[in-house]
Design a protein around this motif. Sequence first.
Motif, PDB file in Angstrom:
ATOM      1  N   ALA A   1       3.884  -3.131  -4.065  1.00 55.70           N
ATOM      2  CA  ALA A   1       2.618  -3.112  -5.073  1.00 55.70           C
ATOM      3  C   ALA A   1       1.223  -3.081  -4.271  1.00 55.70           C
ATOM      4  CB  ALA A   1       2.827  -4.257  -6.092  1.00 55.70           C
ATOM      5  N   LEU A   2       1.199  -2.541  -3.232  1.00 62.13           N
ATOM      6  CA  LEU A   2      -0.272  -2.444  -2.440  1.00 62.13           C
ATOM      7  C   LEU A   2      -0.917  -1.250  -3.643  1.00 62.13           C
ATOM      8  CD1 LEU A   2       0.903  -1.859   1.255  1.00 62.13           C
ATOM      9  CD2 LEU A   2       0.434  -4.050  -0.156  1.00 62.13           C
ATOM     10  N   TYR A   3      -2.172  -1.668  -3.454  1.00 59.27           N
ATOM     11  CA  TYR A   3      -3.361  -0.735  -4.217  1.00 59.27           C
ATOM     12  C   TYR A   3      -3.474   0.433  -3.298  1.00 59.27           C
ATOM     13  CZ  TYR A   3      -3.775  -5.343  -6.272  1.00 59.27           C
ATOM     14  OH  TYR A   3      -3.683  -6.421  -6.815  1.00 59.27           O
ATOM     15  N   PRO A   4      -2.905   1.743  -3.747  1.00 58.01           N
ATOM     16  CA  PRO A   4      -3.006   2.767  -2.755  1.00 58.01           C
ATOM     17  C   PRO A   4      -4.433   3.193  -2.306  1.00 58.01           C
ATOM     18  CG  PRO A   4      -2.125   3.511  -4.904  1.00 58.01           C
ATOM     19  CD  PRO A   4      -2.297   2.126  -5.061  1.00 58.01           C
ATOM     20  N   HIS A   5      -5.454   2.916  -3.164  1.00 55.23           N
ATOM     21  CA  HIS A   5      -6.705   3.711  -2.879  1.00 55.23           C
ATOM     22  C   HIS A   5      -7.522   2.579  -2.053  1.00 55.23           C
ATOM     23  CE1 HIS A   5      -6.813   1.070  -6.529  1.00 55.23           C
ATOM     24  NE2 HIS A   5      -8.053   0.964  -6.371  1.00 55.23           N
ATOM     25  N   MET A   6      -6.942   1.466  -1.903  1.00 52.01           N
ATOM     26  CA  MET A   6      -7.712   0.602  -1.025  1.00 52.01           C
ATOM     27  C   MET A   6      -7.352   0.639   0.258  1.00 52.01           C
ATOM     28  SD  MET A   6      -8.118  -2.755  -3.524  1.00 52.01           S
ATOM     29  CE  MET A   6      -8.732  -2.779  -4.989  1.00 52.01           C
TER      30      MET A   6
ATOM     31  N   LYS B   1     -12.159 -11.348  -3.447  1.00 56.89           N
ATOM     32  CA  LYS B   1     -13.224 -10.661  -4.238  1.00 56.89           C
ATOM     33  C   LYS B   1     -13.414 -11.045  -5.617  1.00 56.89           C
ATOM     34  CE  LYS B   1     -13.958  -6.645  -0.768  1.00 56.89           C
ATOM     35  NZ  LYS B   1     -13.427  -5.430  -0.474  1.00 56.89           N
ATOM     36  N   ILE B   2     -12.140 -10.990  -6.071  1.00 62.48           N
ATOM     37  CA  ILE B   2     -12.193 -11.289  -7.539  1.00 62.48           C
ATOM     38  C   ILE B   2     -12.654 -12.499  -7.852  1.00 62.48           C
ATOM     39  CG2 ILE B   2     -10.368 -11.602  -9.475  1.00 62.48           C
ATOM     40  CD1 ILE B   2     -10.875  -8.669  -9.092  1.00 62.48           C
TER      41      ILE B   2
ATOM     42  N   PHE C   1      -8.652  -8.500  -1.796  1.00 64.22           N
ATOM     43  CA  PHE C   1      -8.875  -8.318  -3.322  1.00 64.22           C
ATOM     44  C   PHE C   1      -9.046  -9.472  -4.109  1.00 64.22           C
ATOM     45  CE2 PHE C   1      -7.640  -7.224  -7.578  1.00 64.22           C
ATOM     46  CZ  PHE C   1      -8.316  -6.292  -7.934  1.00 64.22           C
ATOM     47  N   SER C   2      -7.718 -10.364  -3.888  1.00 67.25           N
ATOM     48  CA  SER C   2      -7.969 -11.533  -4.734  1.00 67.25           C
ATOM     49  C   SER C   2      -9.100 -12.418  -4.415  1.00 67.25           C
ATOM     50  CB  SER C   2      -6.678 -12.290  -4.243  1.00 67.25           C
ATOM     51  OG  SER C   2      -6.622 -12.812  -3.171  1.00 67.25           O
TER      52      SER C   2
ATOM     53  N   ASN D   1      -6.937  -4.299   0.434  1.00 61.41           N
ATOM     54  CA  ASN D   1      -5.836  -4.837  -0.323  1.00 61.41           C
ATOM     55  C   ASN D   1      -5.652  -6.369  -0.054  1.00 61.41           C
ATOM     56  OD1 ASN D   1      -3.456  -3.323  -1.717  1.00 61.41           O
ATOM     57  ND2 ASN D   1      -4.390  -1.908  -0.149  1.00 61.41           N
TER      58      ASN D   1
ATOM     59  N   ARG E   1      -1.371 -10.329   1.840  1.00 58.07           N
ATOM     60  CA  ARG E   1      -2.015 -10.485   0.585  1.00 58.07           C
ATOM     61  C   ARG E   1      -1.665 -11.890   0.158  1.00 58.07           C
ATOM     62  NH1 ARG E   1      -1.524  -5.613  -3.479  1.00 58.07           N
ATOM     63  NH2 ARG E   1       0.419  -6.673  -3.855  1.00 58.07           N
TER      64      ARG E   1
ATOM     65  N   PHE F   1       6.033  -8.462  -3.968  1.00 61.78           N
ATOM     66  CA  PHE F   1       6.804  -7.547  -4.908  1.00 61.78           C
ATOM     67  C   PHE F   1       7.833  -6.797  -4.056  1.00 61.78           C
ATOM     68  CE2 PHE F   1       3.202  -8.659  -7.223  1.00 61.78           C
ATOM     69  CZ  PHE F   1       3.793  -8.755  -8.642  1.00 61.78           C
TER      70      PHE F   1
ATOM     71  N   SER G   1       8.411  -3.473  -4.356  1.00 60.84           N
ATOM     72  CA  SER G   1       8.053  -2.193  -4.223  1.00 60.84           C
ATOM     73  C   SER G   1       6.463  -2.327  -3.434  1.00 60.84           C
ATOM     74  CB  SER G   1       7.582  -1.435  -5.394  1.00 60.84           C
ATOM     75  OG  SER G   1       6.830  -1.909  -6.202  1.00 60.84           O
TER      76      SER G   1
END
Lengths: 382, 286
Positions: free
Chosen positions: A85-90, A101-102, A98-99, A95, A146, A81, A83
Amino acid sequence: MVGVALKQVKKSYGNHEVLHGIDLNIDPGEFIVFVGPSGCGKSTLLRVIAGLEEMTSGELRIGGRLMNDVPPAKRGIAMVFQSYALYPHMTVYDNMAFSMKIAREKKAKIDARVRQAAEILQLTPYLNRLPKALSGGQRQRVAIGRAIVRNSEVFLFDEPLSNLDAALRVATRIEVAKLKESLPDTTMIYVTHDQVEAMTLADRIVVLKDGCIEQVGTPEELYREPTNLFVAQFIGSPAMNLLAARIEETGPKTLIAYANGTRMQVPVLTPASAKGAAVDIGVRPEELRITEGEHIFEGVVDYAEYLGEVQLVYFKTEDEAHPFIAKLPGNVHVERGARLKLGADAESLHVFDVEGRAFRGLDGAGSEEAERASVAATILEK
Amino acid sequence: MVSTETAAPVKETSIWTAVSKAFLWSFLICLGIVVVYPLLWMAMNGFKNNVQIFGDPFALPTHWSWQNYVRAWNQGVRDYVVVSVLVTVASAICTVMISAWTAFGLTRSKLPGKPIVLIVVLGGLMLSPTVALIPLVKMFQALGLYNTFWALIILYTAFRVPFTTFLIRAYMLDLPSELDEAATMDGASEGQRFWRIILPMCRPIIASCIILHVLFSWNEYIFAMVFTSGTDMTTLPVGLTAIMAKHGTDYSVVFAAMTISALPIVIIFFATQRYFIRGLAEGIGK
């Protein structure tokens, strides 16, 4: 390797249609760039391919499989993306993982894939950092990482470099080019409004305007043989200059007369019906040179931008919004207010009819098309 | 000459800055005293006896004895604290979870008729607890929930959900939608997006909402008084009035009980005030 095929893809928001039936075939492993001015629909088209926007009608096939109703995660694509679009709390690691793990992949497999991607992108020292502790370029690399971790066959990039400063943009652009080289089987679709990015990265460029494709071709094709005035002026910086002229003689070599009286034979094929027609002659700033002899433009220097090796010289015209620009060597002394004559080789000129369509040279047209046009022109002249 | 001319305004400015700073500090110190002194006075009087309280109410205690605090604790405050903690924690969790889910639905899903749902939820802000009291009593009696913890937990949750949703929604509106899209591309379901991406990012506003809820439910009086009756169901505010009635003349025990009841709120507020201010400011200001 998978390709992407779009057939009559339309997208409307209410009554407002933003994509008007896009037909496009993207070859497997190709790096294709969508380029166009703001609001031309390039990001919307990318989002339709991603599945983030539903198309109103048409067909989208990825690897030959119809994807119209397939959710984004199951299309086998990854997206970077604008911006980040990184997950700021990870952390960077989380980050990137994540995919997987999901998807409930095994820990060892996740770890191996993340570390491999981090290695490619030189992110290994930053794996335990939060995104806020990274620079813009590093964040963009995480966003790309990612996408790599997802092992997708199609990568989508939505203006990924637009948040970076000029120096970093060049460096990251080179990294993206290297990434493409290291992933030759991955099809990449890249959206940008920056034509330098488009020209340097793309195997083929798709120029869009008002939700329609204007031209698809290699960077060189678009630069050398634009099919219309929009593409001619959009590709190349500064934009192509235009001069009013009239066709005096048609055929495989067209004789044109400029408003200043200069006549010139241009190797462009025109039908007999075009005789006497008003046309626009396009000439790129870099093709112009100062001359004392036959010239196509004469004007007063408004100002000059010295760039070292070259200088951009702006000439006053009746239309103040569109000055006539020449890219001249940096070692030529040009004074403000000086009157100069400019000439260009006939081969470098482009001829556009009143509707903005380009007349093509015999080399530029496809062989069959050229032959047909040549025969037609001859018959018409007889 | 030039230098003195340029120096003069700088000096004048610095004097005015110093004066205005001094005024500001004086004002803030006064304000601090007005807020903190009654609390300190109350806590201090918990260490005195009745004679000292009435003889010299503003003096420091002559000896620091925890006796009044122990007596207050043993004479019911302990039970009231337990009930209050239970009701507050349970209702805070319910309120925040329901509100966060609602805000998520209102801001980050393709829910049809979102504006209507928003109006219904925020309409709850206008509902006065006092007006709804009698129908609620009837309803809870009919449901068999009267004089249970559930009565208070449900009521506190129901009356705080609209405001909490309003705050969390404002915060969530500021979170970029690309995060949802990135998570969607990563294969996350709507639930996973909520639990793993959006909710952790809302920590500042969640903390603010929890603090606001604790302040409300810890001090709430009307519902606690009307919907519970037994001593084992009494919360601190109702319990304190009972202590005042029981030990009406023993002010030192009453002050000690009041101090104990105020202490958790004061500690929570001071411990989390940075979070609290940041959460509220980030949610609405941007």
